[in-house]
Design a protein around this motif. Structure first.
Motif, PDB file in Angstrom:
ATOM      1  N   ILE A   1       0.841  -1.194   0.000  1.00  0.00           N
ATOM      2  CA  ILE A   1       0.000   0.000   0.000  1.00  0.00           C
ATOM      3  C   ILE A   1       0.880   1.250   0.000  1.00  0.00           C
ATOM      4  O   ILE A   1       0.674   2.180  -0.778  1.00  0.00           O
ATOM      5  CB  ILE A   1      -0.931   0.000   1.227  1.00  0.00           C
ATOM      6  N   MET A   2       1.874   1.239   0.874  1.00  0.00           N
ATOM      7  CA  MET A   2       2.803   2.364   0.933  1.00  0.00           C
ATOM      8  C   MET A   2       3.554   2.496  -0.391  1.00  0.00           C
ATOM      9  O   MET A   2       3.752   3.605  -0.914  1.00  0.00           O
ATOM     10  CB  MET A   2       3.783   2.134   2.080  1.00  0.00           C
ATOM     11  N   GLU A   3       3.958   1.367  -0.951  1.00  0.00           N
ATOM     12  CA  GLU A   3       4.679   1.386  -2.224  1.00  0.00           C
ATOM     13  C   GLU A   3       3.814   2.009  -3.322  1.00  0.00           C
ATOM     14  O   GLU A   3       4.304   2.783  -4.152  1.00  0.00           O
ATOM     15  CB  GLU A   3       5.094  -0.028  -2.628  1.00  0.00           C
ATOM     16  N   LYS A   4       2.533   1.671  -3.328  1.00  0.00           N
ATOM     17  CA  LYS A   4       1.631   2.206  -4.355  1.00  0.00           C
ATOM     18  C   LYS A   4       1.548   3.726  -4.255  1.00  0.00           C
ATOM     19  O   LYS A   4       1.619   4.438  -5.271  1.00  0.00           O
ATOM     20  CB  LYS A   4       0.236   1.589  -4.208  1.00  0.00           C
ATOM     21  N   GLU A   5       1.409   4.242  -3.047  1.00  0.00           N
ATOM     22  CA  GLU A   5       1.357   5.688  -2.861  1.00  0.00           C
ATOM     23  C   GLU A   5       2.635   6.356  -3.368  1.00  0.00           C
ATOM     24  O   GLU A   5       2.607   7.401  -4.008  1.00  0.00           O
ATOM     25  CB  GLU A   5       1.163   6.005  -1.380  1.00  0.00           C
ATOM     26  N   ILE A   6       3.775   5.716  -3.060  1.00  0.00           N
ATOM     27  CA  ILE A   6       5.060   6.280  -3.470  1.00  0.00           C
ATOM     28  C   ILE A   6       5.203   6.259  -4.989  1.00  0.00           C
ATOM     29  O   ILE A   6       5.557   7.263  -5.616  1.00  0.00           O
ATOM     30  CB  ILE A   6       6.216   5.509  -2.803  1.00  0.00           C
ATOM     31  N   THR A   7       4.931   5.114  -5.588  1.00  0.00           N
ATOM     32  CA  THR A   7       5.156   4.977  -7.036  1.00  0.00           C
ATOM     33  C   THR A   7       4.186   5.828  -7.845  1.00  0.00           C
ATOM     34  O   THR A   7       4.560   6.365  -8.894  1.00  0.00           O
ATOM     35  CB  THR A   7       5.037   3.504  -7.462  1.00  0.00           C
ATOM     36  N   GLU A   8       2.948   5.964  -7.354  1.00  0.00           N
ATOM     37  CA  GLU A   8       1.984   6.787  -8.071  1.00  0.00           C
ATOM     38  C   GLU A   8       2.433   8.245  -8.124  1.00  0.00           C
ATOM     39  O   GLU A   8       2.150   8.971  -9.076  1.00  0.00           O
ATOM     40  CB  GLU A   8       0.603   6.693  -7.413  1.00  0.00           C
TER      41      GLU A   8
END
Length: 695
Positions: A130-137
């Motif tokens: 979830i954290m990765e998704k926020e970062i990559t987006e």
């Protein structure tokens, strides 16, 4: 007749009208129901949007992350507060607009009756995805995928270098097993031949081997000589030969003395039977035999350890070859690596294990027979008693003649005691020098280092199976590490506003203190540089020859080629590691270091390494990569979940520093699944709304 017909028409018209009115009212009611449903969904969506507008603004301002802080200032999720926000907004959105002045009644209005949260997805859920998704987006717009190509090539170069280091680590594991075996062999030499040894070498003083006073071969029957003792090195034989006890002479002296006593009258024998020479000689013989027995038993114990060490060498050899077979490399490379392993292991044995064990066990039984002499009476002066003692001596002599001395032999033919040195002591001393106080080797003034420590409790991600759509995994990992570089400081970017100063080092190492993280980072940096440096050393014939020359100097006195080869590889590994420490010194001074070294960029000479002089030989380079870039490479090669979790720790630390002491990443919500129930006004109808909302 006409009036009757008109009546039928009236009834028929009335029924048709009633049907039409019913149809119209049903359509109106259906339209109202659908309108109310649409309004309920719209109001529900608006209410959830309002809820999501409560995102943590400090978190967004500092880290560009959108999460709802569901703790609302407290260190726990407040579901009641979430319900209150949604339901109040639903009620407010259903009220009459303020700009309508006339009486207003909406037949589409519905009142929210219930609101339940069926699922919450938090920042720590789904193994950090979830954290990765926020970062990559967020990051994908600043760093397009095209940038990944060059970065991935460099990361692959480091990974390939690490693979070569893994191979060398396998060699090092085998090397340690061989060195342990060799050390045990020298321990056996000390127990059997009486030559003092130390960590795989012969102890020498003034050009002469040091000796011990007790050893297994000290007692022998025949006249001592190099041939009889089985020692084929003059220096070693000359050092130990004065301590040999020649039993043929000892037994002859005792029996001659007893025969002299027998020639005298019995009345005169008492004094001679108490003669100190006989008693002392027999006593000394028995004591020396007991000592030899103890040393023989100790030698057998060491021999058993040598067999275990030999088995360990074979096991490590097989393991190393299997790992080589599993590597992604061409057959020529694999065969070369395997040949190196064979060279380390084959040949060079300086004694026969089976013959040594057989001889030691045989001698133990002989020693027991000799020690039995202490049970014979020495006070009886009769001829019968004296003859029985002579017979006992003769029996012992017969046993002693079978002592196996030459069988307990080592091949010293290639030993050069004048050049004997302990390679283990020398190399261990250098390794200890490099490992102990490594920061002082890299940073001149360690007193300026931060003493700060992490105050928050480290986060832990929660496993989950939430379906999260993210970018390509490799691209995502690149974006995550780039995000870490953009939003967290390091040793060269010491930010005094942060509680913990060396943030990237914490993400990499996870220690509680800045100093601990910097120390571990330097160790990791030296290790990753060691991998690349090894690749260069193995490709440089001149450097390999230097290492072989030094290895020959250190252990060439043994004449054992596998031991020399093992020592050469140990020197190469130490040399590469020391060069890695120098690389770290350059990087932490703000310089650059290339991934792969050349003759021109290599800094540390072997002489300087042996003299422990590694501070004053650094070279600056205009090409290569900076400290920050090496941190990025190491983060990229690290487990992504660990990187995400440690970033969360630092985010919490910063938020607490800003005054938001109740903030916790475990309370940060990314998405909600909800179920709402709305009651339509002016009608006994209920609408159920199932919704999902995320950032």
């Amino acid at each position: 007749m006409r009036k009757k017909l008109n009546g039928y028409m009236t009834v028929f018209s009335s029924l048709c009208f009633a049907l039409i009115v019913s149809l119209i009212t049903v359509c109106i009611d259906g339209a109202r129901l659908q309108g109310a449903r649409a309004l309920a969904y719209m109001i529900n969506d608006l209410s959830l949007d309002t809820l999501m507008s409560y995102y943590s603004k400090p978190l967004f301002e500092e880290y560009q992350l959108l999460f709802l802080d569901a703790g609302f200032g407290e260190n726990k999720v407040d579901e009641n507060k979430i319900k209150e926000i949604v339901m109040n907004n639903a009620v407010e959105n259903m009220e009459k607009p303020d700009n309508i002045l006339i009486p207003y009644t909406s037949y589409l209005s519905a009142d929210i009756a219930e609101f339940d949260i069926t699922n919450m997805v938090k920042a720590v859920d789904n193994s950090g995805k979830i954290m990765e998704k926020e970062i990559t987006e967020y990051m994908k717009y600043a760093y397009p995928a095209e940038l990944l190509t060059d970065f991935e090539k460099t990361a692959d170069d480091l990974k390939n270098a690490e693979d070569k280091k893994d191979t060398n680590d396998e060699h090092k594991s085998l090397e340690k097993a061989i060195r342990n075996q060799n050390n045990k062999i020298f321990e056996l030499i000390e127990k059997v031949d009486g030559i003092r040894t130390k960590k795989g070498s012969i102890s020498v003083s003034g050009g002469t081997p040091d000796i011990v006073t007790t050893y297994a071969k000290k007692i022998m029957y025949y006249d001592k000589s190099m041939s009889q003792t089985g020692i084929n090195n003059a220096d070693i034989y000359n050092a130990i030969s004065p301590l040999y006890i020649e039993l043929n002479k000892t037994f002859k002296d005792i029996t001659d003395k007893y025969n002299e006593i027998l020639d005298k009258p019995e009345a005169e024998r008492q004094y001679d039977m108490n003669d100190e020479y006989i008693n002392n000689t027999i006593s000394a013989l028995i004591n020396n035999t007991k000592e030899a027995r103890e040393e023989t038993e100790a030698a057998l114990t060491i021999l058993a350890q040598i067999r275990e060490a030999s088995d360990d060498v074979e096991k490590k050899k097989d393991e190393a070859k299997k790992k080589i077979d599993n590597k992604d490399a061409d057959e020529d490379t694999k065969n070369t690596l395997k040949q190196t392993i064979d060279d380390m292991c084959e040949g060079g044995c300086i004694f026969d294990e089976d013959e040594m064990e057989s001889g030691l066990r045989h001698n133990l039984s002989i020693y027991s027979q000799i020690i039995e002499l202490e049970n014979i009476s020495s006070t009886n002066t009769t001829s019968e008693n004296i003859n029985s003692r002579i017979q006992a001596i003769n029996n012992c002599e017969d046993y002693a003649k079978t002592l196996k001395i030459r069988e307990l032999s080592f091949d010293y033919s290639k030993f050069d005691v004048n050049s004997s040195s302990s390679a283990d002591d020398i190399l261990d001393s250098i390794e200890d020098f490099l490992d102990n106080g490594i920061l002082s080797l890299v940073i001149d003034d360690t007193s300026t280092l931060s003493e700060a420590s992490l105050s928050v409790t480290p986060n832990a991600v929660i496993e989950g199976d939430t379906d999260v759509e993210t970018v390509n995994p490799v691209y995502g990992k690149f974006l995550t590490t780039q995000y870490a570089l953009d939003y967290f400081d390091n040793y060269l970017e010491d930010n005094s506003d942060n509680t913990i100063k060396y943030e990237l080092e914490y993400i990499l190492c996870g220690e509680k203190t800045d100093k601990g993280n910097l120390t571990e980072t330097v160790l990791k940096l030296a290790a990753i540089r060691e991998a690349a440096n090894l690749a260069y050393l193995f490709s440089s014939p001149s450097k390999m020859q230097e290492a072989m020359t030094l290895a020959t100097t250190l252990v060439g006195f043994t004449g054992i080629y596998p031991l020399i080869k093992v020592t050469q590889l140990a020197i190469i590994a130490l040399w590469a590691y020391a060069e890695g420490i120098m690389d770290a010194r350059v990087l932490l001074a703000g310089g650059k270091v290339d991934i792969m070294k050349t003759e021109d960029t290599w800094m540390l000479s072997l002489d300087n390494l042996m003299n422990k002089d590694i501070k004053n030989n650094t070279k600056q380079s205009d090409s290569g990569y900076t400290y920050k870039q090496y941190l990025q490479f190491m983060l990229y090669l690290k487990n992504e979940e660990t990187v995400i979790v440690r970033m969360m720790d630092l985010i919490e630390e910063k938020m607490h520093k800003l005054g938001y002491t109740g903030f916790a990443m475990k309370n940060c919500i990314y998405s909600l699944d909800t179920t709402s129930s709305y009651d339509i006004r002016n009608g006994n109808r209920n609408i159920k709304v199932i919704a999902h909302k995320n950032y």
